[in-house]
Design a protein around this motif. Sequence first.
Motif, PDB file in Angstrom:
ATOM      1  N   UNK A  64      48.438  31.583 104.995  1.00  0.00           N
ATOM      2  CA  UNK A  64      48.756  30.012 104.329  1.00  0.00           C
ATOM      3  C   UNK A  64      48.323  29.906 102.958  1.00  0.00           C
ATOM      4  N   UNK A  65      47.198  30.736 102.447  1.00  0.00           N
ATOM      5  CA  UNK A  65      47.023  30.423 101.225  1.00  0.00           C
ATOM      6  C   UNK A  65      46.951  31.514 100.333  1.00  0.00           C
ATOM      7  N   UNK A  66      47.115  31.435  98.981  1.00  0.00           N
ATOM      8  CA  UNK A  66      47.328  32.440  98.070  1.00  0.00           C
ATOM      9  C   UNK A  66      46.608  32.006  96.831  1.00  0.00           C
ATOM     10  N   UNK A  67      45.723  33.208  96.628  1.00  0.00           N
ATOM     11  CA  UNK A  67      44.906  33.145  95.366  1.00  0.00           C
ATOM     12  C   UNK A  67      45.545  33.881  94.164  1.00  0.00           C
ATOM     13  N   UNK A  68      45.643  33.344  93.231  1.00  0.00           N
ATOM     14  CA  UNK A  68      45.890  33.975  91.804  1.00  0.00           C
ATOM     15  C   UNK A  68      45.362  33.470  90.599  1.00  0.00           C
ATOM     16  N   UNK A  69      45.527  34.014  89.589  1.00  0.00           N
ATOM     17  CA  UNK A  69      44.704  33.750  88.087  1.00  0.00           C
ATOM     18  C   UNK A  69      45.638  33.941  87.170  1.00  0.00           C
ATOM     19  N   UNK A  70      45.473  33.210  86.065  1.00  0.00           N
ATOM     20  CA  UNK A  70      46.272  33.449  84.722  1.00  0.00           C
ATOM     21  C   UNK A  70      44.982  33.888  83.932  1.00  0.00           C
ATOM     22  N   UNK A  71      45.159  34.985  83.559  1.00  0.00           N
ATOM     23  CA  UNK A  71      43.994  35.766  82.621  1.00  0.00           C
ATOM     24  C   UNK A  71      44.149  35.098  81.165  1.00  0.00           C
ATOM     25  N   UNK A  72      45.473  34.758  80.625  1.00  0.00           N
ATOM     26  CA  UNK A  72      45.536  34.208  79.451  1.00  0.00           C
ATOM     27  C   UNK A  72      45.058  32.892  79.300  1.00  0.00           C
ATOM     28  N   UNK A  73      44.928  32.271  80.292  1.00  0.00           N
ATOM     29  CA  UNK A  73      44.562  30.670  80.124  1.00  0.00           C
ATOM     30  C   UNK A  73      43.275  30.501  80.785  1.00  0.00           C
ATOM     31  N   UNK A  74      42.659  31.640  81.536  1.00  0.00           N
ATOM     32  CA  UNK A  74      41.486  31.400  82.110  1.00  0.00           C
ATOM     33  C   UNK A  74      41.578  30.476  83.380  1.00  0.00           C
ATOM     34  N   UNK A  75      42.311  30.623  84.164  1.00  0.00           N
ATOM     35  CA  UNK A  75      42.586  29.605  85.274  1.00  0.00           C
ATOM     36  C   UNK A  75      42.771  30.242  86.668  1.00  0.00           C
ATOM     37  N   UNK A  76      42.028  30.181  87.440  1.00  0.00           N
ATOM     38  CA  UNK A  76      42.178  30.615  88.601  1.00  0.00           C
ATOM     39  C   UNK A  76      42.827  29.347  89.658  1.00  0.00           C
ATOM     40  N   UNK A  77      43.656  30.011  90.585  1.00  0.00           N
ATOM     41  CA  UNK A  77      44.678  28.968  91.328  1.00  0.00           C
ATOM     42  C   UNK A  77      44.175  29.351  92.895  1.00  0.00           C
ATOM     43  N   UNK A  78      44.371  27.867  93.667  1.00  0.00           N
ATOM     44  CA  UNK A  78      44.414  28.726  95.051  1.00  0.00           C
ATOM     45  C   UNK A  78      45.618  27.781  95.587  1.00  0.00           C
TER      46      UNK A  78
END
Length: 121
Positions: A64-78
């Motif tokens: 149901x949940x997916x974790x990801x990140x944008x290393x260029x922008x330094x943002x973590x997502x859920x």
Amino acid sequence: QVQLVESGGGLVQAGGSLRLSCAYSGSNINAMAWYRQAPGNKRLFVAAIGSGERTNYADSVKGRFTISRDNAKNILYLRMNSLKPEDTAVYYCNAGYGLGGPGEYYGMDYWGEGTLVTVSS
């Protein structure tokens, strides 16, 4: 010094979706995670992401949940789909050293202030 700022929480109906974000800064951050804390309960692990984009999830959110990140922008997502009332909690991001075996995550003692997610039935 590590700084973490969560955003994206809100009120959503059961079955709905939300995407949380965590803007982070600092050094020696090799992995990151999301935790959540419901009223009167302990803070619990939700998901983590480490080197090579390897991920770990709590059983309660797998699929149901997916974790990801944008290393260029330094943002973590859920990304949270198919939300349930029991997902209601304050969600926190955490900076860490890395992932271990299934479900294992080695975090540092750096936390954001959290973002509230409320799922109505």
